[in-house]
Design a protein around this motif. Structure first.
Motif, PDB file in Angstrom:
ATOM      1  N   ALA A  10    -103.730  18.344  22.461  1.00  0.00           N
ATOM      2  CA  ALA A  10    -104.653  17.058  22.030  1.00  0.00           C
ATOM      3  C   ALA A  10    -105.552  16.749  23.363  1.00  0.00           C
ATOM      4  O   ALA A  10    -105.554  17.348  24.186  1.00  0.00           O
ATOM      5  N   ILE A  21    -111.378  21.694  20.446  1.00  0.00           N
ATOM      6  CA  ILE A  21    -111.703  21.468  22.120  1.00  0.00           C
ATOM      7  C   ILE A  21    -112.135  22.518  22.617  1.00  0.00           C
ATOM      8  O   ILE A  21    -111.608  23.548  22.480  1.00  0.00           O
ATOM      9  N   ARG A  31     -98.653  22.348  18.893  1.00  0.00           N
ATOM     10  CA  ARG A  31    -100.147  21.489  18.787  1.00  0.00           C
ATOM     11  C   ARG A  31    -100.215  20.327  19.505  1.00  0.00           C
ATOM     12  O   ARG A  31    -101.206  20.132  20.125  1.00  0.00           O
ATOM     13  N   GLY A  55    -103.872  11.367  14.515  1.00  0.00           N
ATOM     14  CA  GLY A  55    -104.593  11.522  15.656  1.00  0.00           C
ATOM     15  C   GLY A  55    -104.076  10.690  16.843  1.00  0.00           C
ATOM     16  O   GLY A  55    -104.519  10.190  17.836  1.00  0.00           O
TER      17      GLY A  55
HETATM   18  C1  LIG Z   1    -108.093  17.796  18.577  1.00  0.00           C
HETATM   19  C2  LIG Z   1    -106.913  16.898  18.544  1.00  0.00           C
HETATM   20  C3  LIG Z   1    -106.914  15.767  19.634  1.00  0.00           C
HETATM   21  C4  LIG Z   1    -106.033  14.906  19.808  1.00  0.00           C
HETATM   22  N1  LIG Z   1    -106.115  13.928  20.695  1.00  0.00           N
HETATM   23  C5  LIG Z   1    -105.215  12.906  20.732  1.00  0.00           C
HETATM   24  C6  LIG Z   1    -105.100  12.231  21.779  1.00  0.00           C
HETATM   25  O1  LIG Z   1    -106.247  12.061  22.548  1.00  0.00           O
HETATM   26  N2  LIG Z   1    -104.074  11.069  21.752  1.00  0.00           N
HETATM   27  C7  LIG Z   1    -103.180  10.832  21.005  1.00  0.00           C
HETATM   28  O2  LIG Z   1    -102.400  10.050  20.965  1.00  0.00           O
HETATM   29  N3  LIG Z   1    -103.151  11.944  19.896  1.00  0.00           N
HETATM   30  C8  LIG Z   1    -103.965  13.077  19.818  1.00  0.00           C
HETATM   31  N4  LIG Z   1    -103.850  13.785  18.922  1.00  0.00           N
HETATM   32  C9  LIG Z   1    -102.826  13.775  18.025  1.00  0.00           C
HETATM   33  C10 LIG Z   1    -101.682  14.297  18.518  1.00  0.00           C
HETATM   34  O3  LIG Z   1    -101.912  15.646  19.065  1.00  0.00           O
HETATM   35  C11 LIG Z   1    -100.564  14.856  17.297  1.00  0.00           C
HETATM   36  O4  LIG Z   1    -100.346  13.466  16.795  1.00  0.00           O
HETATM   37  C12 LIG Z   1     -99.108  15.143  17.823  1.00  0.00           C
HETATM   38  O5  LIG Z   1     -99.627  16.234  18.746  1.00  0.00           O
HETATM   39  C13 LIG Z   1     -98.300  15.267  16.925  1.00  0.00           C
HETATM   40  O6  LIG Z   1     -97.123  15.738  17.553  1.00  0.00           O
HETATM   41  P1  LIG Z   1     -95.770  16.180  17.178  1.00  0.00           P
HETATM   42  O7  LIG Z   1     -94.784  16.229  17.817  1.00  0.00           O
HETATM   43  O8  LIG Z   1     -95.457  15.494  15.770  1.00  0.00           O
HETATM   44  O9  LIG Z   1     -96.173  17.769  16.346  1.00  0.00           O
HETATM   45  P2  LIG Z   1     -96.433  19.348  17.123  1.00  0.00           P
HETATM   46  O10 LIG Z   1     -96.923  18.877  18.323  1.00  0.00           O
HETATM   47  O11 LIG Z   1     -96.937  19.855  15.960  1.00  0.00           O
HETATM   48  O12 LIG Z   1     -94.968  19.560  17.414  1.00  0.00           O
HETATM   49  C14 LIG Z   1     -93.961  20.084  16.290  1.00  0.00           C
HETATM   50  C15 LIG Z   1     -92.878  20.595  16.770  1.00  0.00           C
HETATM   51  O13 LIG Z   1     -92.197  21.214  15.562  1.00  0.00           O
HETATM   52  C16 LIG Z   1     -91.925  22.276  15.782  1.00  0.00           C
HETATM   53  N5  LIG Z   1     -91.540  22.981  14.174  1.00  0.00           N
HETATM   54  C17 LIG Z   1     -92.531  22.661  13.096  1.00  0.00           C
HETATM   55  N6  LIG Z   1     -91.956  23.153  12.240  1.00  0.00           N
HETATM   56  C18 LIG Z   1     -90.922  23.744  12.664  1.00  0.00           C
HETATM   57  C19 LIG Z   1     -89.895  24.604  11.674  1.00  0.00           C
HETATM   58  N7  LIG Z   1     -89.956  24.745  10.520  1.00  0.00           N
HETATM   59  N8  LIG Z   1     -88.811  25.164  12.347  1.00  0.00           N
HETATM   60  C20 LIG Z   1     -88.586  24.751  13.726  1.00  0.00           C
HETATM   61  N9  LIG Z   1     -89.547  24.089  14.613  1.00  0.00           N
HETATM   62  C21 LIG Z   1     -90.513  23.487  13.808  1.00  0.00           C
HETATM   63  C22 LIG Z   1     -92.972  23.207  16.154  1.00  0.00           C
HETATM   64  O14 LIG Z   1     -92.560  24.557  16.745  1.00  0.00           O
HETATM   65  C23 LIG Z   1     -93.244  21.903  17.325  1.00  0.00           C
HETATM   66  O15 LIG Z   1     -92.203  22.333  18.381  1.00  0.00           O
HETATM   67  C24 LIG Z   1    -105.061  14.927  18.642  1.00  0.00           C
HETATM   68  C25 LIG Z   1    -104.860  15.862  17.836  1.00  0.00           C
HETATM   69  C26 LIG Z   1    -105.816  16.689  17.796  1.00  0.00           C
HETATM   70  C27 LIG Z   1    -105.937  17.986  16.482  1.00  0.00           C
END
Ligand SMILES: Cc1cc2nc3c(=O)[nH]c(=O)nc-3n(C[C@H](O)[C@H](O)[C@H](O)COP(=O)(O)OP(=O)(O)OC[C@H]3O[C@@H](n4cnc5c(N)ncnc54)[C@H](O)[C@@H]3O)c2cc1C
Length: 388
Positions: free
Chosen positions: A147, A322, A143, A83
């Motif tokens: 957030a 949310i 995803r 998170g």
């Molecule tokens: C309800 C909620 C509230 C939150 N609030 C906060 C907050 O207030 N502050 C905070 O700091 N964090 C918050 N978070 C946490 C934060 O949203 C996550 O830690 C963050 O979004 C993770 O980012 P990411 O880039 O790792 O993943 P993602 O946003 O999931 O991005 C993953 C990327 O990889 C790509 N991908 C995945 N698998 C493949 C594949 N096999 N081939 C090609 N592409 C692929 C996807 O298409 C996407 O582009 C919250 C989370 C939730 C659920």
């Protein structure tokens, strides 16, 4: 010299000419400082424009930021931020950048276009490499776009006893680097990052309990490290009853760093593209497909997607929902009350029922919205806005 004398003379003459001036500004005519008015949150469920659900990519060990060889590729993992992904993004990107460029390579593929992919790609690009992002989804479909958008550098990040001895120091470095980097977006058009006053409201002993779901697994113990960051960020202040309009036993206010995620992601994406980065739509089904890429270095920022792509079962979903009320530009404060949080963003007012704590949603990968959960939260928030 002459100008200074004239100015001085004018100033004196001016004062002499209105000898009654300063005295005339009596307390009755002098403008008064006014406390900022509290706009009312409109809690009618009819104002809900959508309900989104997102899975936090949680790992007991904390984020995975390390190098792995996959065939002839040097893969730098940068996923599993629970998170805290937005909060820690820039600091994590620095660590990923250093690992990606350590071998001297200057052509880098980044998989993923969420908070972690975008920030890592921009950091690597700015270090002089050619960077292409490959991703199934981009903003606003990742995803990360779902957030809350608040500074939460230790939210659902690791488990007590799950991390190695060096983790607290690495986390602290990431958090401090991120805190500094987020500041460079304050004051820009669209307010990608801004501080808002946030009210922590507490009922007396007769008040209701936490609102929202109960955890399925009550044995989970998240690690809490925030104590190490107490020197950064503005302080909170206890309020007296005449300093706020809420019908609660106690309240405090603190300036909270918030991210207008839609605008923030847009600005980072635009900077990346304008500075020469490329984005290509592509889905990978197995690590062996990385061999098809031209780039010798691959930074893996797939978030929860890493569980399926790399078969990494250490990535645990933590479901979060949310409810989005239509924006109210006049609403300039956030609040937390009975485990419900309200954050006013330009793209909508975020309503979240966090139930009995961070464990809620642990292990749940169901992304189906539950409207009743949001409506219950709105009904409770409505009680804060009754006329006294
Ligand atoms: C309800 C909620 C509230 C939150 N609030 C906060 C907050 O207030 N502050 C905070 O700091 N964090 C918050 N978070 C946490 C934060 O949203 C996550 O830690 C963050 O979004 C993770 O980012 P990411 O880039 O790792 O993943 P993602 O946003 O999931 O991005 C993953 C990327 O990889 C790509 N991908 C995945 N698998 C493949 C594949 N096999 N081939 C090609 N592409 C692929 C996807 O298409 C996407 O582009 C919250 C989370 C939730 C659920």
């Amino acid at each position: 010299m002459h100008r200074r004398m004239v100015l001085a003379g004018l100033g004196y003459a001016g004062l002499a000419g209105c000898a009654s001036g300063p005295a005339a500004l009596t307390t009755s005519t002098r403008p008064r400082f006014q406390p900022q008015p509290f706009a009312r949150l409109l809690t009618d469920p009819g104002r809900l424009s959508r309900i989104t659900v997102c899975l936090r990519p949680f790992r007991a060990q904390g984020p995975r930021i390390e190098v792995e060889r996959v065939g002839d590729k040097r893969v730098v993992h940068n996923y599993g931020h629970g998170g805290s992904g937005w909060s820690l993004s820039w600091g994590s990107a620095v660590a990923a950048r250093d690992l990606a460029l350590e071998g001297g390579q200057r052509q880098v593929a980044v998989i993923g276009c969420g908070a972690l992919g975008l920030t890592a790609a921009l950091q690597i690009l700015r270090a002089g490499a050619q960077v292409t992002i490959y991703a199934t989804e981009r903003t606003p479909y990742t995803r990360s776009a779902r957030a809350t958008g608040v500074w939460s550098p230790q939210s659902r990040l690791s488990l007590e006893g799950g991390t190695d001895a060096g983790f607290p120091a690495r986390w602290e470095a990431m958090a401090r680097a991120s805190w500094a980097a987020h500041h460079s977006f304050i004051g820009l058009d669209g307010d990608p990052v801004r501080f808002i006053d946030t009210y922590e409201l507490e009922d007396g002993s007769g008040g209701g309990g936490a609102v929202g779901p109960a955890p399925v697994d009550t044995s989970v113990r998240f690690q809490h490290l925030r104590g190490q960051l107490t020197d950064i960020g503005p302080d909170g202040r206890d309020l007296t009853a005449d300093e706020h309009p809420f019908p609660v036993a106690s309240a405090l206010v603190y300036p909270n760093m918030t991210f207008n995620v839609a605008e923030y992601a847009r600005q980072i994406t635009e900077a990346f593209l304008m500075e020469g980065g490329r984005i290509a739509q592509r889905t990978f089904h197995a690590p062996s497909e990385l061999a098809e890429l031209a780039e010798p270095v691959v930074v893996n920022c797939t978030g929860y997607g890493a569980r399926a792509l790399f078969g990494d079962e250490s990535v645990i979903p933590v479901r979060g929902q949310i409810g989005w009320l239509t924006p109210q530009p006049e609403l300039t404060y956030g609040l937390n009350y009975r485990s419900i949080s309200m954050v006013p963003r330009h793209d909508g007012i975020v309503i979240q029922a966090n139930g009995s704590g961070e464990r809620v949603g642990y292990g749940i990968d169901d992304e189906t919205p539950n409207r009743a959960e949001t409506e219950e939260a709105l009904a409770v928030l409505a009680t804060l806005y009754r006329e006294r």
